[in-house]
Design a protein around this motif. Structure first.
Motif, PDB file in Angstrom:
ATOM      1  N   LEU A 178       0.827  -1.208   0.000  1.00  0.00           N
ATOM      2  CA  LEU A 178       0.000   0.000   0.000  1.00  0.00           C
ATOM      3  C   LEU A 178       0.863   1.260   0.000  1.00  0.00           C
ATOM      4  CD1 LEU A 178      -2.749  -1.154   2.517  1.00  0.00           C
ATOM      5  CD2 LEU A 178      -3.077  -0.700   0.080  1.00  0.00           C
ATOM      6  N   ARG A 179       1.973   1.220   0.721  1.00  0.00           N
ATOM      7  CA  ARG A 179       2.884   2.371   0.708  1.00  0.00           C
ATOM      8  C   ARG A 179       3.468   2.574  -0.691  1.00  0.00           C
ATOM      9  NH1 ARG A 179       3.961   0.862   6.241  1.00  0.00           N
ATOM     10  NH2 ARG A 179       5.416  -0.771   5.588  1.00  0.00           N
ATOM     11  N   GLU A 180       3.841   1.475  -1.335  1.00  0.00           N
ATOM     12  CA  GLU A 180       4.407   1.579  -2.681  1.00  0.00           C
ATOM     13  C   GLU A 180       3.385   2.134  -3.671  1.00  0.00           C
ATOM     14  OE1 GLU A 180       5.854  -2.231  -3.817  1.00  0.00           O
ATOM     15  OE2 GLU A 180       7.385  -2.318  -2.228  1.00  0.00           O
ATOM     16  N   LEU A 181       2.129   1.728  -3.511  1.00  0.00           N
ATOM     17  CA  LEU A 181       1.073   2.181  -4.417  1.00  0.00           C
ATOM     18  C   LEU A 181       0.495   3.538  -4.010  1.00  0.00           C
ATOM     19  CD1 LEU A 181      -0.871  -1.195  -4.895  1.00  0.00           C
ATOM     20  CD2 LEU A 181       0.801  -0.156  -6.449  1.00  0.00           C
ATOM     21  N   LYS A 182       0.949   4.037  -2.856  1.00  0.00           N
ATOM     22  CA  LYS A 182       0.459   5.319  -2.323  1.00  0.00           C
ATOM     23  C   LYS A 182      -1.063   5.297  -2.139  1.00  0.00           C
ATOM     24  CE  LYS A 182       4.243   8.189  -4.093  1.00  0.00           C
ATOM     25  NZ  LYS A 182       5.121   7.074  -4.467  1.00  0.00           N
ATOM     26  N   LEU A 183      -1.528   4.217  -1.521  1.00  0.00           N
ATOM     27  CA  LEU A 183      -2.953   4.049  -1.258  1.00  0.00           C
ATOM     28  C   LEU A 183      -3.180   3.912   0.241  1.00  0.00           C
ATOM     29  CD1 LEU A 183      -3.955   1.420  -3.996  1.00  0.00           C
ATOM     30  CD2 LEU A 183      -4.412   3.882  -4.033  1.00  0.00           C
ATOM     31  N   PHE A 184      -4.248   4.542   0.718  1.00  0.00           N
ATOM     32  CA  PHE A 184      -4.685   4.310   2.093  1.00  0.00           C
ATOM     33  C   PHE A 184      -6.137   3.860   2.027  1.00  0.00           C
ATOM     34  CE2 PHE A 184      -6.086   4.725   6.347  1.00  0.00           C
ATOM     35  CZ  PHE A 184      -4.951   4.542   7.127  1.00  0.00           C
ATOM     36  N   PRO A 185      -6.385   2.575   2.215  1.00  0.00           N
ATOM     37  CA  PRO A 185      -7.738   2.045   2.012  1.00  0.00           C
ATOM     38  C   PRO A 185      -8.715   2.508   3.084  1.00  0.00           C
ATOM     39  CG  PRO A 185      -6.301   0.356   2.899  1.00  0.00           C
ATOM     40  CD  PRO A 185      -5.419   1.532   2.594  1.00  0.00           C
ATOM     41  N   ARG A 186      -9.963   2.622   2.667  1.00  0.00           N
ATOM     42  CA  ARG A 186     -11.029   2.935   3.613  1.00  0.00           C
ATOM     43  C   ARG A 186     -11.651   1.667   4.192  1.00  0.00           C
ATOM     44  NH1 ARG A 186     -14.509   7.794   0.670  1.00  0.00           N
ATOM     45  NH2 ARG A 186     -12.719   9.047  -0.024  1.00  0.00           N
ATOM     46  N   VAL A 187     -11.525   0.557   3.447  1.00  0.00           N
ATOM     47  CA  VAL A 187     -12.144  -0.702   3.865  1.00  0.00           C
ATOM     48  C   VAL A 187     -11.123  -1.825   3.701  1.00  0.00           C
ATOM     49  CG1 VAL A 187     -14.003  -2.359   3.447  1.00  0.00           C
ATOM     50  CG2 VAL A 187     -14.441   0.096   3.167  1.00  0.00           C
ATOM     51  N   LEU A 188     -11.004  -2.666   4.728  1.00  0.00           N
ATOM     52  CA  LEU A 188     -10.183  -3.875   4.674  1.00  0.00           C
ATOM     53  C   LEU A 188     -11.096  -5.070   4.898  1.00  0.00           C
ATOM     54  CD1 LEU A 188      -7.176  -2.793   6.959  1.00  0.00           C
ATOM     55  CD2 LEU A 188      -7.261  -2.736   4.461  1.00  0.00           C
ATOM     56  N   ILE A 189     -11.003  -6.058   4.007  1.00  0.00           N
ATOM     57  CA  ILE A 189     -11.854  -7.244   4.080  1.00  0.00           C
ATOM     58  C   ILE A 189     -10.951  -8.466   4.054  1.00  0.00           C
ATOM     59  CG2 ILE A 189     -13.732  -8.536   2.989  1.00  0.00           C
ATOM     60  CD1 ILE A 189     -14.464  -5.878   1.527  1.00  0.00           C
ATOM     61  N   GLY A 190     -11.049  -9.304   5.073  1.00  0.00           N
ATOM     62  CA  GLY A 190     -10.211 -10.493   5.129  1.00  0.00           C
ATOM     63  C   GLY A 190     -11.036 -11.731   5.400  1.00  0.00           C
ATOM     64  N   HIS A 191     -10.804 -12.773   4.611  1.00  0.00           N
ATOM     65  CA  HIS A 191     -11.526 -14.030   4.785  1.00  0.00           C
ATOM     66  C   HIS A 191     -10.658 -15.024   5.536  1.00  0.00           C
ATOM     67  CE1 HIS A 191     -12.764 -18.139   3.235  1.00  0.00           C
ATOM     68  NE2 HIS A 191     -13.821 -17.724   3.897  1.00  0.00           N
ATOM     69  N   SER A 192     -11.186 -15.571   6.631  1.00  0.00           N
ATOM     70  CA  SER A 192     -10.528 -16.644   7.372  1.00  0.00           C
ATOM     71  C   SER A 192      -9.138 -16.188   7.834  1.00  0.00           C
ATOM     72  CB  SER A 192     -10.472 -17.899   6.495  1.00  0.00           C
ATOM     73  OG  SER A 192     -10.201 -19.045   7.244  1.00  0.00           O
ATOM     74  N   PHE A 193      -8.070 -16.849   7.394  1.00  0.00           N
ATOM     75  CA  PHE A 193      -6.715 -16.401   7.727  1.00  0.00           C
ATOM     76  C   PHE A 193      -6.534 -14.926   7.370  1.00  0.00           C
ATOM     77  CE2 PHE A 193      -2.373 -15.588   6.241  1.00  0.00           C
ATOM     78  CZ  PHE A 193      -1.617 -15.952   7.351  1.00  0.00           C
ATOM     79  N   GLY A 194      -7.088 -14.523   6.233  1.00  0.00           N
ATOM     80  CA  GLY A 194      -6.995 -13.123   5.824  1.00  0.00           C
ATOM     81  C   GLY A 194      -7.653 -12.177   6.808  1.00  0.00           C
TER      82      GLY A 194
END
Length: 310
Positions: free
Chosen positions: A92-108
């Protein structure tokens, strides 16, 4: 390795500004589970940007999974939840993005929780975290270590299969004969690739895309990682919600759900779904997550209108 799905308004805006800089569109990150890859989440990511066309969704292959397992610069061990979350933050730092939503399934789910845990006091910006059919602490997957389709047992068995194999149906047969379900067997072989680059799939021997030794480390970390401190003392700016599958093999139970809701976080029941929430009931999951994207877009109605006016 990653892939970015952009809604039509994002693509339109980028075309309009041409070479001029523009503010990054609202971004969500989706993180797959153990033994998965970013392609597992692609259909649901497309659904999100179809319903919310001003958004973009970033999908990643976690370390030891998918294309990330064969990168020349792939991360070395030790492999664990914290290391995997650090990889995503670095991307995310490399892409210069700061997400508003994080979605993780199971281990994620533990990966995305670990991402925000690295900001213990206050997040740089508000973030919504969705944990799909996972818990902050004890892992109760597959009916226990001796139960069918237990991930730890599956990983151990897959590591015992000599590679390469002649064809993927051989792996399906071996996995089923070992006592795992045919659904799991068919899912696992989506992680096979031709041994020789450029060979058409199905015309030669195949081997795993992922690093099973590294995945075994990751799963061990998944079982041992405790994130209840994040639930009980969330950083400022975090909104944390969990999705519980109605037919989950994860064995939700005991005081965990009460502890989550008692700390002020949401637990949302997804009906007509097993552990694979984004494929078992994608429209139901979409409806649960939709408010996080700024609305309650009715995708079924949206598609119906689009067909009528086509």
């Amino acid at each position: 390795a990653y892939e970015l799905f952009q809604g039509p308004l994002v693509r339109w805006a980028q075309g309009r500004v041409l070479a001029y800089p523009m503010q990054a569109p609202p971004t969500a990150v989706m993180v797959h589970g153990i033994l998965g890859n970013r392609k597992n989440m692609a259909s649901f990511a497309k659904m999100i940007v179809e319903g919310f066309p001003s958004w973009q969704v970033l999908l990643v292959d976690l370390r030891c999974h998918g294309e990330s397992a064969s990168l020349p610069t792939r991360p070395v061990g030790p492999h664990g939840v914290t290391a995997a979350s650090g990889d995503v933050l670095e991307l995310l730092r490399e892409l210069k993005l700061f997400p508003r939503v994080l979605i993780g399934h199971s281990f994620g789910g533990k990966v995305v929780m670990s991402m925000v845990r690295q900001f213990p006091q206050r997040l740089p910006r508000p973030v919504q975290v969705w944990v799909l059919d996972s818990l902050p602490g004890e892992v109760r997957a597959g009916g226990g270590p001796q139960g069918g389709d237990h991930p730890g047992a599956l990983i151990g068995f897959l590591r015992s299969i000599p590679m390469p194999v002649a064809k993927r149906s051989d792996v399906i047969d071996m996995v089923v004969k070992a006592g795992f379900s045919s659904n799991v067997a068919r899912w696992v072989v989506t992680n096979l690739r031709p041994v020789r680059e450029g060979t058409a799939y199905g015309s030669g021997p195949v081997t795993w895309t992922f690093d099973l030794d590294g995945i075994a480390e990751l799963y061990s970390s998944y079982e041992s990682t405790q994130l209840w401190d994040l639930v009980q003392r969330p950083p400022e700016g975090l909104k944390l919600d969990f999705v519980k599958a109605e037919r989950s093999t994860f064995r939700w139970g005991g005081p965990d759900e009460a502890a989550i809701t008692g700390a002020g976080h949401g637990v949302h029941l997804l009906p007509n779904s097993g552990h694979w929430v984004h494929t078992d009931n994608p429209l139901g999951l979409y409806d649960i997550l939709a408010p996080s994207f700024g609305g309650s877009s009715d995708l079924k109605q949206w598609r119906s209108n689009a067909v009528r006016h086509a």
